[in-house]
Design a protein around this motif. Structure first.
Motif, PDB file in Angstrom:
ATOM      1  N   HIS A 177     -30.741 -24.385  12.247  1.00 57.96           N
ATOM      2  CA  HIS A 177     -29.888 -23.738  13.244  1.00 57.96           C
ATOM      3  C   HIS A 177     -28.511 -23.422  12.662  1.00 57.96           C
ATOM      4  CE1 HIS A 177     -28.336 -22.691  17.165  1.00 57.96           C
ATOM      5  NE2 HIS A 177     -27.309 -23.513  16.968  1.00 57.96           N
ATOM      6  N   LEU A 178     -27.955 -24.363  11.881  1.00 57.42           N
ATOM      7  CA  LEU A 178     -26.662 -24.107  11.265  1.00 57.42           C
ATOM      8  C   LEU A 178     -26.743 -22.959  10.273  1.00 57.42           C
ATOM      9  CD1 LEU A 178     -25.430 -27.785  10.647  1.00 57.42           C
ATOM     10  CD2 LEU A 178     -24.672 -26.193  12.419  1.00 57.42           C
ATOM     11  N   SER A 179     -27.831 -22.908   9.500  1.00 52.22           N
ATOM     12  CA  SER A 179     -28.010 -21.794   8.577  1.00 52.22           C
ATOM     13  C   SER A 179     -28.098 -20.473   9.322  1.00 52.22           C
ATOM     14  CB  SER A 179     -29.265 -22.022   7.734  1.00 52.22           C
ATOM     15  OG  SER A 179     -29.503 -20.909   6.892  1.00 52.22           O
ATOM     16  N   LEU A 180     -28.803 -20.471  10.437  1.00 51.85           N
ATOM     17  CA  LEU A 180     -28.909 -19.247  11.244  1.00 51.85           C
ATOM     18  C   LEU A 180     -27.534 -18.818  11.744  1.00 51.85           C
ATOM     19  CD1 LEU A 180     -30.388 -17.086  12.885  1.00 51.85           C
ATOM     20  CD2 LEU A 180     -30.800 -18.806  14.640  1.00 51.85           C
ATOM     21  N   GLN A 181     -26.717 -19.779  12.242  1.00 51.58           N
ATOM     22  CA  GLN A 181     -25.394 -19.436  12.748  1.00 51.58           C
ATOM     23  C   GLN A 181     -24.510 -18.863  11.638  1.00 51.58           C
ATOM     24  OE1 GLN A 181     -24.631 -19.388  15.892  1.00 51.58           O
ATOM     25  NE2 GLN A 181     -26.630 -20.191  16.449  1.00 51.58           N
ATOM     26  N   GLU A 182     -24.599 -19.411  10.420  1.00 50.33           N
ATOM     27  CA  GLU A 182     -23.807 -18.883   9.318  1.00 50.33           C
ATOM     28  C   GLU A 182     -24.213 -17.451   8.984  1.00 50.33           C
ATOM     29  OE1 GLU A 182     -24.376 -21.626   6.173  1.00 50.33           O
ATOM     30  OE2 GLU A 182     -23.207 -23.247   7.105  1.00 50.33           O
ATOM     31  N   ARG A 183     -25.497 -17.182   8.968  1.00 48.01           N
ATOM     32  CA  ARG A 183     -25.961 -15.824   8.684  1.00 48.01           C
ATOM     33  C   ARG A 183     -25.546 -14.850   9.777  1.00 48.01           C
ATOM     34  NH1 ARG A 183     -30.149 -15.521   4.821  1.00 48.01           N
ATOM     35  NH2 ARG A 183     -30.732 -17.539   3.937  1.00 48.01           N
ATOM     36  N   LYS A 184     -25.604 -15.298  11.016  1.00 47.40           N
ATOM     37  CA  LYS A 184     -25.198 -14.427  12.122  1.00 47.40           C
ATOM     38  C   LYS A 184     -23.713 -14.094  12.043  1.00 47.40           C
ATOM     39  CE  LYS A 184     -26.617 -15.729  16.169  1.00 47.40           C
ATOM     40  NZ  LYS A 184     -26.998 -16.672  17.259  1.00 47.40           N
ATOM     41  N   ARG A 185     -22.881 -15.105  11.734  1.00 46.27           N
ATOM     42  CA  ARG A 185     -21.454 -14.844  11.601  1.00 46.27           C
ATOM     43  C   ARG A 185     -21.167 -13.873  10.470  1.00 46.27           C
ATOM     44  NH1 ARG A 185     -20.858 -20.413  12.941  1.00 46.27           N
ATOM     45  NH2 ARG A 185     -20.835 -20.970  10.736  1.00 46.27           N
ATOM     46  N   ALA A 186     -21.874 -14.043   9.346  1.00 52.88           N
ATOM     47  CA  ALA A 186     -21.678 -13.123   8.232  1.00 52.88           C
ATOM     48  C   ALA A 186     -22.080 -11.706   8.603  1.00 52.88           C
ATOM     49  CB  ALA A 186     -22.473 -13.609   7.016  1.00 52.88           C
ATOM     50  N   LEU A 187     -23.166 -11.574   9.366  1.00 53.51           N
ATOM     51  CA  LEU A 187     -23.616 -10.258   9.803  1.00 53.51           C
ATOM     52  C   LEU A 187     -22.597  -9.606  10.718  1.00 53.51           C
ATOM     53  CD1 LEU A 187     -25.715  -8.015  10.239  1.00 53.51           C
ATOM     54  CD2 LEU A 187     -26.729  -9.416  12.018  1.00 53.51           C
ATOM     55  N   TYR A 188     -22.042 -10.368  11.668  1.00 58.64           N
ATOM     56  CA  TYR A 188     -21.054  -9.809  12.595  1.00 58.64           C
ATOM     57  C   TYR A 188     -19.768  -9.408  11.879  1.00 58.64           C
ATOM     58  CZ  TYR A 188     -24.118 -11.715  16.198  1.00 58.64           C
ATOM     59  OH  TYR A 188     -25.191 -11.993  16.999  1.00 58.64           O
ATOM     60  N   ASP A 189     -19.326 -10.247  10.918  1.00 60.84           N
ATOM     61  CA  ASP A 189     -18.133  -9.893  10.171  1.00 60.84           C
ATOM     62  C   ASP A 189     -18.338  -8.606   9.367  1.00 60.84           C
ATOM     63  OD1 ASP A 189     -16.870 -12.118  11.135  1.00 60.84           O
ATOM     64  OD2 ASP A 189     -17.364 -13.389   9.414  1.00 60.84           O
ATOM     65  N   TYR A 190     -19.502  -8.462   8.760  1.00 63.99           N
ATOM     66  CA  TYR A 190     -19.787  -7.261   7.971  1.00 63.99           C
ATOM     67  C   TYR A 190     -19.864  -6.031   8.873  1.00 63.99           C
ATOM     68  CZ  TYR A 190     -22.424  -3.953   5.109  1.00 63.99           C
ATOM     69  OH  TYR A 190     -22.842  -2.845   4.463  1.00 63.99           O
ATOM     70  N   ALA A 191     -20.479  -6.188  10.072  1.00 62.64           N
ATOM     71  CA  ALA A 191     -20.585  -5.045  10.984  1.00 62.64           C
ATOM     72  C   ALA A 191     -19.225  -4.629  11.522  1.00 62.64           C
ATOM     73  CB  ALA A 191     -21.519  -5.417  12.160  1.00 62.64           C
ATOM     74  N   ARG A 192     -18.332  -5.584  11.807  1.00 64.25           N
ATOM     75  CA  ARG A 192     -17.003  -5.230  12.298  1.00 64.25           C
ATOM     76  C   ARG A 192     -16.189  -4.506  11.232  1.00 64.25           C
ATOM     77  NH1 ARG A 192     -17.215 -10.701  14.466  1.00 64.25           N
ATOM     78  NH2 ARG A 192     -17.637 -10.620  16.699  1.00 64.25           N
ATOM     79  N   ARG A 193     -16.289  -4.940   9.962  1.00 64.09           N
ATOM     80  CA  ARG A 193     -15.555  -4.242   8.900  1.00 64.09           C
ATOM     81  C   ARG A 193     -16.083  -2.838   8.699  1.00 64.09           C
ATOM     82  NH1 ARG A 193     -16.153  -9.140   6.212  1.00 64.09           N
ATOM     83  NH2 ARG A 193     -17.782  -8.258   4.937  1.00 64.09           N
TER      84      ARG A 193
END
Length: 392
Positions: free
Chosen positions: A376-392
């Motif tokens: 679950h923690l790994s999933l949350q880290e990947r999701k945060r990275a995806l959102y940061d990349y999409a916002r940039r």
């Protein structure tokens, strides 16, 4: 016969209060002057209902008087076959539809709902929640509820395992396990809420706003069913609801926003070969590209098939990470159609904020942790990275 596919978050939570049908919208506009008069009148009556409920002791007479007064406020409560309710049960388990479910069920039977969110004080008490003084973990909360239930003189508990309200039409959130740890025997309660002209509740609305709209509409019917609700269960949780509302607030890829209002940089990259495809195929392809950026080793066709069933990027990522969808990993050379940022773009992005990490083009390891917490923690880290990349 295969079970129906689990609905996505966009079907479980309403983001619009007003109807999209032209006839219903016209009826709402014609009703608006009457609704405003009812709102003002019911505000004064509501104060009297609150005072009466505070003055009278908990009894059958008090519940009857308050229930009659609530009917003036437009709150009607019905119960199908009350003989199916066991009077000796100490814990009620109910689905969650509105922010006033505990108040309505309390009109039929004496029960207390512990306050899980929000600061304790007058507002918490006036809304009908029970304060336990526990601010720690769920284990401490369960222990306090066990002590409370051990005293036979206390009213039964009313708990909501979903931990967040849905629209009650499409499905249920995944139940948390802690409400079932209080006692061995529980009484399920199926709740259905209906009202005309507008939706029952909006996911990102406060309880004060929902109360005013309740006074505005002509009536709201709360029905306790003797049989099942007829909705499916999902893997979504209250945390998924929070993520869904964040995307609705902070992204321009809203399902209800016109395409012309979306910035060019915020639109999903769709291959030119799909420009003539159906809108549904284009949307699935755009969602598949987002999943592919997080899990580049997963074949794109496997992602598309699962997205067609879940209709949710987060759910598909969770299915792939937890092994619910079998697949053969692609080689490192696979996936040439993925959008890769150029060197200048990467340098510019790294200069904006050093604390924001660019999502990796490949997973750190293909051997996922055996512990569900670590996954679950790994999933949350990947999701945060995806959102940061999409916002940039």
């Amino acid at each position: 016969m295969e079970p129906p596919a689990a609905p996505g978050p966009e079907r479980l939570f309403d983001s619009h209060r007003f109807p999209t049908d032209g006839f219903l919208l016209l009826a709402l506009l014609l009703y608006a002057p009457v609704g405003l008069c009812l709102l003002i009148l019911r505000l004064f009556i509501g104060v009297h209902v609150f005072l009466v409920s505070c003055a009278l002791p908990d009894s059958v007479l008090r519940r009857f008087i308050v229930r009659v007064m609530c009917s003036v406020l437009g709150l009607f409560v019905r119960q199908n076959d009350p003989r199916l309710r066991d009077v000796n049960v100490r814990v009620y388990i109910a689905n969650h539809v509105t922010q006033f479910d505990h108040n309505v069920i309390n009109l039929l039977t004496s029960c207390n709902t512990p306050a899980l969110n929000g600061a304790p004080g007058f507002i918490c008490w006036s809304r009908g929640f029970m304060e336990l003084g526990v601010t720690g973990s769920r284990a401490e909360l369960v222990d306090s509820l066990k002590v409370y239930s051990s005293h036979r003189g206390n009213p039964p508990l009313l708990l909501f395992p979903e931990e967040a309200a849905t629209n009650g039409r499409a499905g249920l959130l995944r139940f948390s396990s802690w409400p079932f740890s209080v006692l061995d025997v529980v009484q399920p309660v199926a709740l259905r809420v209906q009202r005309p002209l507008i939706t029952v509740s909006v996911a990102d609305s406060s309880w004060i706003t929902e109360l005013l709209w309740t006074f505005f509409v002509p009536f709201t019917v709360y029905q306790l069913l003797a049989m099942e609700l007829g909705v499916v269960s999902t893997r979504l949780t209250a945390a998924d609801k929070t993520e869904h509302m964040k995307r609705l607030r902070h992204t321009s890829l809203l399902p209800f926003a016109p395409a012309s209002s979306q910035p060019l940089a915020a639109r999903p990259r769709v291959p030119s070969s799909l420009t003539g495809a159906a809108p549904e195929d284009v949307r699935i392809t755009a969602m598949a590209q987002r999943v592919k950026e997080v899990l580049p080793h997963v074949p794109l066709e496997v992602i598309r098939i699962d997205l067609a069933q879940t209709n949710c990027v987060d759910t598909t990522i969770a299915n792939l990470l937890e092994g619910r969808v079998p697949f053969f990993p692609e080689s490192k050379e696979a996936g040439p159609d993925l959008p890769v940022p150029s060197t200048s773009q990467a340098a510019a992005a790294s200069g904006i904020q050093g604390s924001v990490a660019v999502p990796p083009s490949k997973p750190a390891t293909k051997q996922f942790a055996k512990s569900p917490v670590e996954r679950h923690l790994s999933l949350q880290e990947r999701k945060r990275a995806l959102y940061d990349y999409a916002r940039r």
